[in-house]
Design an enzyme around this catalytic site. Structure first.
Site, PDB file in Angstrom:
ATOM      1  N   ARG A   1      26.051  16.466   8.365  1.00  0.00           N
ATOM      2  CA  ARG A   1      25.547  16.078   7.047  1.00  0.00           C
ATOM      3  C   ARG A   1      26.581  16.482   6.001  1.00  0.00           C
ATOM      4  O   ARG A   1      26.873  17.665   5.829  1.00  0.00           O
ATOM      5  CB  ARG A   1      24.219  16.790   6.775  1.00  0.00           C
ATOM      6  CG  ARG A   1      23.663  16.574   5.380  1.00  0.00           C
ATOM      7  CD  ARG A   1      22.288  17.238   5.221  1.00  0.00           C
ATOM      8  NE  ARG A   1      21.791  17.063   3.876  1.00  0.00           N
ATOM      9  CZ  ARG A   1      21.792  18.017   2.938  1.00  0.00           C
ATOM     10  NH1 ARG A   1      22.250  19.225   3.195  1.00  0.00           N
ATOM     11  NH2 ARG A   1      21.335  17.752   1.732  1.00  0.00           N
TER      12      ARG A   1
ATOM     13  N   HIS B   1      25.297  15.356  -4.190  1.00  0.00           N
ATOM     14  CA  HIS B   1      25.055  16.791  -4.045  1.00  0.00           C
ATOM     15  C   HIS B   1      25.660  17.478  -5.270  1.00  0.00           C
ATOM     16  O   HIS B   1      26.640  18.209  -5.178  1.00  0.00           O
ATOM     17  CB  HIS B   1      25.661  17.295  -2.729  1.00  0.00           C
ATOM     18  CG  HIS B   1      25.139  18.624  -2.253  1.00  0.00           C
ATOM     19  ND1 HIS B   1      24.620  18.814  -0.984  1.00  0.00           N
ATOM     20  CD2 HIS B   1      25.061  19.833  -2.855  1.00  0.00           C
ATOM     21  CE1 HIS B   1      24.259  20.081  -0.843  1.00  0.00           C
ATOM     22  NE2 HIS B   1      24.525  20.725  -1.970  1.00  0.00           N
TER      23      HIS B   1
ATOM     24  N   GLU C   1      18.426  18.199  -3.361  1.00  0.00           N
ATOM     25  CA  GLU C   1      17.800  19.192  -4.229  1.00  0.00           C
ATOM     26  C   GLU C   1      17.838  18.823  -5.711  1.00  0.00           C
ATOM     27  O   GLU C   1      18.497  19.499  -6.509  1.00  0.00           O
ATOM     28  CB  GLU C   1      18.451  20.570  -4.023  1.00  0.00           C
ATOM     29  CG  GLU C   1      18.375  21.074  -2.594  1.00  0.00           C
ATOM     30  CD  GLU C   1      18.803  22.544  -2.461  1.00  0.00           C
ATOM     31  OE1 GLU C   1      19.206  23.149  -3.469  1.00  0.00           O
ATOM     32  OE2 GLU C   1      18.726  23.076  -1.344  1.00  0.00           O
TER      33      GLU C   1
ATOM     34  N   ASN D   1      15.150  21.512   2.705  1.00  0.00           N
ATOM     35  CA  ASN D   1      16.047  22.666   2.634  1.00  0.00           C
ATOM     36  C   ASN D   1      15.196  23.900   2.410  1.00  0.00           C
ATOM     37  O   ASN D   1      14.374  23.931   1.489  1.00  0.00           O
ATOM     38  CB  ASN D   1      17.047  22.527   1.475  1.00  0.00           C
ATOM     39  CG  ASN D   1      18.103  21.471   1.755  1.00  0.00           C
ATOM     40  OD1 ASN D   1      18.100  20.842   2.821  1.00  0.00           O
ATOM     41  ND2 ASN D   1      19.003  21.279   0.812  1.00  0.00           N
TER      42      ASN D   1
ATOM     43  N   TYR E   1      15.160  28.288   2.469  1.00  0.00           N
ATOM     44  CA  TYR E   1      15.841  29.574   2.592  1.00  0.00           C
ATOM     45  C   TYR E   1      14.918  30.781   2.533  1.00  0.00           C
ATOM     46  O   TYR E   1      15.133  31.761   3.218  1.00  0.00           O
ATOM     47  CB  TYR E   1      16.929  29.708   1.510  1.00  0.00           C
ATOM     48  CG  TYR E   1      18.077  28.761   1.755  1.00  0.00           C
ATOM     49  CD1 TYR E   1      19.113  29.094   2.617  1.00  0.00           C
ATOM     50  CD2 TYR E   1      18.098  27.491   1.163  1.00  0.00           C
ATOM     51  CE1 TYR E   1      20.147  28.219   2.881  1.00  0.00           C
ATOM     52  CE2 TYR E   1      19.133  26.600   1.431  1.00  0.00           C
ATOM     53  CZ  TYR E   1      20.157  26.971   2.288  1.00  0.00           C
ATOM     54  OH  TYR E   1      21.169  26.094   2.558  1.00  0.00           O
TER      55      TYR E   1
ATOM     56  N   GLU F   1      18.853  21.829   5.588  1.00  0.00           N
ATOM     57  CA  GLU F   1      19.619  23.054   5.318  1.00  0.00           C
ATOM     58  C   GLU F   1      18.758  24.261   5.632  1.00  0.00           C
ATOM     59  O   GLU F   1      17.592  24.325   5.225  1.00  0.00           O
ATOM     60  CB  GLU F   1      20.028  23.183   3.839  1.00  0.00           C
ATOM     61  CG  GLU F   1      21.200  22.369   3.423  1.00  0.00           C
ATOM     62  CD  GLU F   1      21.557  22.574   1.950  1.00  0.00           C
ATOM     63  OE1 GLU F   1      21.330  23.676   1.403  1.00  0.00           O
ATOM     64  OE2 GLU F   1      22.053  21.613   1.351  1.00  0.00           O
TER      65      GLU F   1
HETATM   66  C1  FCB Z   1      21.350  24.978  -1.395  1.00  0.00           C
HETATM   67  C2  FCB Z   1      22.449  23.978  -1.680  1.00  0.00           C
HETATM   68  C3  FCB Z   1      23.706  24.203  -0.888  1.00  0.00           C
HETATM   69  C4  FCB Z   1      24.026  25.674  -0.750  1.00  0.00           C
HETATM   70  C5  FCB Z   1      22.828  26.436  -0.245  1.00  0.00           C
HETATM   71  C6  FCB Z   1      23.076  27.903  -0.023  1.00  0.00           C
HETATM   72  O1  FCB Z   1      20.519  25.096  -2.497  1.00  0.00           O
HETATM   73  O2  FCB Z   1      21.991  22.671  -1.434  1.00  0.00           O
HETATM   74  O3  FCB Z   1      24.735  23.485  -1.505  1.00  0.00           O
HETATM   75  O4  FCB Z   1      24.483  26.172  -1.938  1.00  0.00           O
HETATM   76  O5  FCB Z   1      21.766  26.287  -1.142  1.00  0.00           O
END
Ligand code: FCB
Length: 481
Positions: free
Chosen positions: A89, A132, A177, A306, A308, A387
């Protein structure tokens, strides 16, 4: 709906096996890895301008060279092949392809043609993200995403890319995002273009969604068989104290302005009413025109997720929240949570990554199930984790190896979470680790390393970290220990 119940931990005791069709990949983004900032006619994007503005990026670092992927992409594709990855990607730099925002630069397009050909020759699926975060500066000068015209410019750009690459690229993501583009870019100014105007941020968010819908509609007309979608970022928000109405309201608010703000118009063709209420008085007049939401909710095939972290939140009693938000907006630092500026997060006491993000993998399982139930199953839309990954302060051992056990553990736990969601019915078809390479982490510059492959920024040499060796095994066997 906000999930308020504490969630069960992910079980990592026994190994799990993913289906053979599951797509194992890695992700990067143009400005973060390419470099070649002025090669072959590329013009500045908002990130070139922002990173060269003193005080905006850690240590004044820029993406001028980054990982030099622009010149080393063949080496990087070979690395992916060595890691058994099935899909890559990447994103396209709009200002490389259309430097003046209008005319096509064939030299710029050529880079992506060559990259795609190299991937295909290596048996790796190219998964293309059109945007992006790196808007051509010339379009920002004309108002950026706060200007409705940018949505139409994006549609034209999407068609240019499809004309050039549509015969070989079948997976297309419009936006990465949009929350970050709109609210970090235009509300708190931590990202390019660095504006701090809450109403412009709402306009930007709407125009990003409109651009997405216009692009999907155009591409679908031209090529009905493409797999089309967008990538949203989701955070798991829960009340610090589920018995405190102010905390429950805080979680509802950010879940609304961060998660549902984008998912609702895409899947339901409406902005969530509670979010509109929270943001009352801040939406520019006539921003949403007749027909916009129909365009925005043009059917898609894929939702990229995405993920985290999760956060516990605290806020004001619902009756006082609007005044508290207005006061925080007027007196506080610029804030991305437009309409809910009074909300703050409370540490959970969990282990954190180098970003200060708490590691909370069960939230990924809950999120995937929630998306499946609330949005994607009914729409027949597939989920991909586009992600997930972690920054840690890596140490290079005397033998040159990087034993990044914490990163491997992070990915491992999150893959178990994905597997649990799939076992409970979520239609998840792939996972992309963020990131293939250490790279330019936006306002953090090169200080935060997310790669499974280390980049030495002096020599630009790549070294596989222990996590890369581990992930290569997962990609080869589909088994997560
Ligand atoms: C996301 C982004 C990516 C990277 C990660 C850690 O928000 O899409 O570009 O910065 O975080």
């Amino acid at each position: 709906m906000t999930i308020v119940t504490p969630s069960e931990a992910v079980s990592t005791g026994a190994s799990v096996t993913f289906p053979p069709t599951f797509l194992w990949g890695s992700a990067t983004a143009a400005y973060q890895v390419e470099g070649g900032f002025d090669s072959a006619g590329r013009a500045p994007s908002i990130w070139d301008t922002f990173s060269k503005t003193p005080g905006k990026v850690h240590a004044g670092e820029t993406g001028d060279v980054a990982c030099d992927h622009y010149h080393r992409f063949r080496e990087d594709v070979a690395l992916m092949k060595r890691l058994n990855l099935k899909v890559y990607r990447f994103s396209v730099s709009w200002s490389r392809v259309m430097p003046d925002g209008v005319n096509v630069n064939p030299e710029g397009l050529r880079f992506y043609t060559e990259l795609v050909d190299e991937l295909l020759a290596a048996g790796i699926v190219p998964w293309l993200t059109q945007y992006h975060w790196d808007l051509p500066q010339v379009l920002e000068d004309a108002g950026g995403w706060a200007n409705r015209e940018t949505a139409y410019a994006f549609e034209k750009y999407a068609v240019v890319l499809h004309d050039a690459l549509g015969d070989r690229v079948r997976q297309w993501t419009t936006l990465n995002e949009p929350w970050c583009s709109a609210f970090l870019g235009y509300a708190n100014g931590h990202h390019a273009p660095g504006r701090t105007e809450p109403s412009a941020a709402l306009a930007a968010a709407h125009h990003l969604l409109l651009g997405h819908g216009l692009a999907v509609r155009s591409l679908r007309e031209r090529d009905p068989e493409l797999e089309l979608g967008l990538t949203l970022n989701f955070t798991d928000y829960r009340p610090a104290d589920p018995n405190l109405p102010g905390d429950v309201d805080a979680a509802r608010r950010l879940d609304g302005s961060f998660n549902r703000f984008f998912a609702d118009p895409i899947f339901r063709g409406t902005y969530p009413q509670d979010v509109l209420d929270d943001q009352a008085g801040l939406w520019p007049e006539d921003l949403v025109r007749a027909g916009d939401l129909d365009v925005i909710s043009t059917p898609i095939d894929v939702l990229g997720v995405n993920f985290y972290t999760g956060e516990l939140l605290t806020g004001a009693d619902p009756a006082e929240a609007p005044q508290a938000a207005a006061a925080a907006r007027a007196q506080g630092e610029p804030n991305p949570n437009v309409g809910s500026e009074h909300v703050s997060s409370v540490p959970r006491g969990l282990p954190q990554t180098a970003m200060g993000w708490e590691v909370y993998p069960q939230a990924l399982r809950d999120l995937l199930l929630r998306l499946h139930t609330d949005y994607t199953a009914e729409a027949g839309v597939a989920l991909y984790v586009t992600e997930n990954g972690a920054a840690y302060d890596d140490v290079v051992e005397s033998d040159g190896s990087i034993q990044d056990t914490e990163r491997t553990d992070y990915i491992r736990q999150h893959l178990h979470a994905v597997h649990e969601a799939m076992e409970s019915g979520a239609d998840v078809r792939g996972y992309f680790v963020w990131s293939l390479l250490d790279n330019f982490e936006w306002a953090f510059g090169y200080a935060k390393r997310f790669g499974i492959v280390r980049v030495d920024y002096e020599s630009l040499e790549r070294t596989l970290k222990a996590s890369a060796h581990w992930y290569a095994g997962v990609a080869r066997t589909g088994v997560v220990d």
